[in-house]
Scaffold this motif. Structure first.
Motif, PDB file in Angstrom:
ATOM      1  N   TRP A   1       0.824  -1.208   0.000  1.00  0.00           N
ATOM      2  CA  TRP A   1       0.000   0.000   0.000  1.00  0.00           C
ATOM      3  C   TRP A   1       0.862   1.262   0.000  1.00  0.00           C
ATOM      4  CZ3 TRP A   1      -1.845   4.593   1.528  1.00  0.00           C
ATOM      5  CH2 TRP A   1      -3.166   4.916   1.191  1.00  0.00           C
ATOM      6  N   TYR A   2       1.790   1.350   0.948  1.00  0.00           N
ATOM      7  CA  TYR A   2       2.558   2.588   1.113  1.00  0.00           C
ATOM      8  C   TYR A   2       3.776   2.674   0.198  1.00  0.00           C
ATOM      9  CZ  TYR A   2       0.090   4.564   5.115  1.00  0.00           C
ATOM     10  OH  TYR A   2      -0.841   5.148   5.923  1.00  0.00           O
TER      11      TYR A   2
ATOM     12  N   GLU B   1       2.388   1.292  -4.018  1.00  0.00           N
ATOM     13  CA  GLU B   1       1.214   1.723  -4.771  1.00  0.00           C
ATOM     14  C   GLU B   1       0.683   3.094  -4.359  1.00  0.00           C
ATOM     15  OE1 GLU B   1      -1.608  -1.494  -4.642  1.00  0.00           O
ATOM     16  OE2 GLU B   1      -0.473  -2.696  -6.084  1.00  0.00           O
ATOM     17  N   SER B   2       0.196   3.247  -3.152  1.00  0.00           N
ATOM     18  CA  SER B   2      -0.598   4.434  -2.820  1.00  0.00           C
ATOM     19  C   SER B   2       0.118   5.483  -1.992  1.00  0.00           C
ATOM     20  CB  SER B   2      -1.882   4.002  -2.097  1.00  0.00           C
ATOM     21  OG  SER B   2      -2.616   3.094  -2.900  1.00  0.00           O
TER      22      SER B   2
ATOM     23  N   HIS C   1       0.624   9.042  -3.306  1.00  0.00           N
ATOM     24  CA  HIS C   1      -0.491   9.971  -3.469  1.00  0.00           C
ATOM     25  C   HIS C   1      -0.515  11.071  -2.403  1.00  0.00           C
ATOM     26  CE1 HIS C   1      -1.944   7.434  -6.569  1.00  0.00           C
ATOM     27  NE2 HIS C   1      -2.466   6.490  -5.800  1.00  0.00           N
TER      28      HIS C   1
ATOM     29  N   LEU D   1      -7.538  10.877  -0.971  1.00  0.00           N
ATOM     30  CA  LEU D   1      -7.094   9.513  -1.254  1.00  0.00           C
ATOM     31  C   LEU D   1      -8.203   8.690  -1.903  1.00  0.00           C
ATOM     32  CD1 LEU D   1      -5.059   8.801   2.001  1.00  0.00           C
ATOM     33  CD2 LEU D   1      -4.138   9.144  -0.300  1.00  0.00           C
TER      34      LEU D   1
ATOM     35  N   THR E   1      -8.620   9.933  -5.477  1.00  0.00           N
ATOM     36  CA  THR E   1      -7.483   9.576  -6.326  1.00  0.00           C
ATOM     37  C   THR E   1      -7.464   8.085  -6.634  1.00  0.00           C
ATOM     38  OG1 THR E   1      -6.188  11.391  -5.389  1.00  0.00           O
ATOM     39  CG2 THR E   1      -4.968   9.642  -6.521  1.00  0.00           C
ATOM     40  N   MET E   2      -7.712   7.269  -5.620  1.00  0.00           N
ATOM     41  CA  MET E   2      -7.659   5.818  -5.787  1.00  0.00           C
ATOM     42  C   MET E   2      -8.938   5.262  -6.404  1.00  0.00           C
ATOM     43  SD  MET E   2      -6.002   4.844  -2.086  1.00  0.00           S
ATOM     44  CE  MET E   2      -6.195   3.075  -2.389  1.00  0.00           C
TER      45      MET E   2
ATOM     46  N   TRP F   1     -10.036   2.044  -2.704  1.00  0.00           N
ATOM     47  CA  TRP F   1      -9.878   2.468  -1.310  1.00  0.00           C
ATOM     48  C   TRP F   1     -10.405   1.394  -0.363  1.00  0.00           C
ATOM     49  CZ3 TRP F   1      -7.756   5.846   2.017  1.00  0.00           C
ATOM     50  CH2 TRP F   1      -8.334   5.990   3.267  1.00  0.00           C
TER      51      TRP F   1
ATOM     52  N   GLY G   1      -8.234  -1.596  -0.346  1.00  0.00           N
ATOM     53  CA  GLY G   1      -6.944  -1.335   0.289  1.00  0.00           C
ATOM     54  C   GLY G   1      -6.864  -1.767   1.739  1.00  0.00           C
TER      55      GLY G   1
END
Length: 469
Positions: free
Chosen positions: A89-90, A93-94, A97, A433, A436-437, A442, A445
């Motif tokens: 996640w961090y 990928e995300s 953001h 977030l 954006t995702m 989300w 996630g």
């Protein structure tokens, strides 16, 4: 203008001095931001703010040596994550953001959260600083909250050999790193034989800045990283090794021989999978210990939980090992007094602040916590004060907090915290977030799938190196 003198009157005082002196029915006098006297029946100067500490425990402010404050805006989001899912996640990928304003929002909320729980010094292990603008936002946030903070600068989206040697980082250091905030460099060592992290270590050495690193993390960092650091002369007494949970005896010997310390995040290690909390190994090798809570994405943001979990993990292992030998443990080795020390003096020693904070002694900075809750049946009787702090108390029992003699929490409520604005800013981060995702991503996630082509041996997006496993 100097802060008003403060006198804690008639409390059970845990000084956490070298002798761990405990003073029942004692007073702590704070003048000009420092501990002036500790004793019984002290005389208050004119104009002193007297706080009734009877029925409570007066102790030093707690010290967290590893907390990712920028992630606080996602409190509880990853409650069911494994470490691998966190990396996905961090790191992969995300995490990219997050805008500077999102770093600011998380830092403000996390900083106040720490003070609310009696944590007066926090290392912000800030590895979301993708640009100097992100770093300025992180520093601005910490400087807006009246706690004691160390900004540990990092960037998981770029190799440390890149960001640490960049003009933007140099400019930030010149502008911000010599101010009120403490400063560290935060990066990990993958074990790549080419040792590309050397460039970052050389910058840290040139600047005279301590390094904090996630070491001994299953599937990410290992003995090879420790060996490379040692062979190139980059293990120092100021180095903090976070987790250090899956290292060999050789690596622990290297840490001990070079005077470093380990920040144990027991809730994290137990739940995420870095490895079993290594406190028994650290005691065997004489390695100093401090405590940390890691991130509110999963866990509680206080050191009461850290102390409790650490005692439980260490004692569970001791019992199970004895059972395997058909033996019975009759006296536990890790005691409550030791983990309270790790939560206070352990942190001050690790940060090179032991003559400044971590204990209630004349001349020390007045970072003071009063645990008192007259509305709770759990605050009496107090028979074993260390046991009470480690096993009974919680953030709701934090009555008063001082940092540098300034009252930042009083009667169970934070002083000067604009929580309405903090809430609004964090809501904006969450909205950003999700937008954006996308709502589906989300929601997914919270239990993300694992892209097999990206992770299992090396979660770092800035290097393709893999070990032999």
């Amino acid at each position: 203008m100097d802060a008003q003198p403060v006198l804690f009157r008639n409390g059970l005082v845990l000084t956490m001095d070298d002798a761990h002196t405990v003073l029942p029915g004692a007073d702590v006098l704070v003048v000009d931001g420092r501990i002036a006297e500790v004793g019984v029946g002290l005389t208050a100067p004119p104009g002193t703010d007297e706080i009734d500490a009877s029925g409570g425990i007066v102790m030093p402010g707690m010290i967290d040596t590893h907390r990712h404050l920028w992630q606080t805006a996602m409190r509880g989001y990853g409650a069911d994550w494994t470490l691998t899912q966190y990396f996905v996640w961090y790191y992969l990928e995300s995490g990219r953001h997050f805008r500077p304003e999102d770093i600011h929002a998380g830092n403000v909320l996390g900083a106040w959260e720490a003070l609310d729980a009696g944590v007066t010094t926090t290392v912000d292990w800030s590895h979301g600083l993708q640009t100097p603008q992100h770093a300025d936002a992180a520093a601005d946030a910490l400087e807006s909250v009246p706690g004691r903070f160390v900004l540990a600068y990092g960037n998981i989206q770029q190799g440390p050999w890149e960001w640490a040697t960049s003009p933007g980082f140099r400019d930030f250091v010149e502008r911000r790193a010599r101010g009120a905030l403490g400063f560290q460099m935060a990066f990990d060592v993958t074990g790549d034989p080419a040792f590309p992290e050397r460039a970052a270590f050389e910058v840290a050495r040139e600047l005279g800045v301590p390094v904090t690193t996630h070491a001994g993390v299953w599937g990410a960092t290992n003995d090879d990283g420790i060996r490379l650091m040692h062979e190139h002369g980059f293990m120092t007494p100021s180095t903090i090794y976070v987790h250090a949970a899956t290292l060999s005896g050789d690596s622990y010997h290297r840490i001990a021989a070079t005077g470093g310390s380990v920040s144990v995040s027991t809730e994290s290690e137990q739940s995420a999978g870095q490895g079993y909390p290594p406190t028994w190994q650290l005691r065997d090798h004489g390695i100093p210990v401090s405590l940390s809570m890691d991130t509110s994405v999963w866990w509680s943001g206080d050191l009461f939980s850290a102390m409790r979990a650490t005692l439980g993990a260490d004692r569970s292992r001791e019992h199970l090992q004895a059972h395997d030998r058909a033996e019975t443990v009759t006296h536990v080795h890790l005691r409550a007094e030791q983990v309270v020390d790790w939560a206070t003096r352990g942190g001050s020693r690790a940060l090179g602040l032991d003559g400044v904070v971590g204990s209630l002694q004349p001349g020390r900075a007045a970072d003071v916590v009063l645990l008192k809750n007259d509305h709770s049946p759990v605050m009496f009787p107090i028979l074993n004060p260390y046991g009470h702090v480690a096993f009974q108390a919680q953030r709701g029992d934090v009555h008063t907090v001082l940092v540098n003699g300034r009252v930042v929490k009083r009667d169970g409520r934070l002083v000067g915290a604009d929580l309405a604005k903090a809430r609004l800013d964090v809501e904006r981060t969450v909205e950003h977030l999700i937008t954006t995702m996308g709502p589906a991503a989300w929601q997914q996630g919270m239990n993300p799938d694992i892209p097999a082509t990206k992770v299992l041996d090396n979660p770092y997006m800035y290097t393709e190196w893999r070990n032999e496993a």
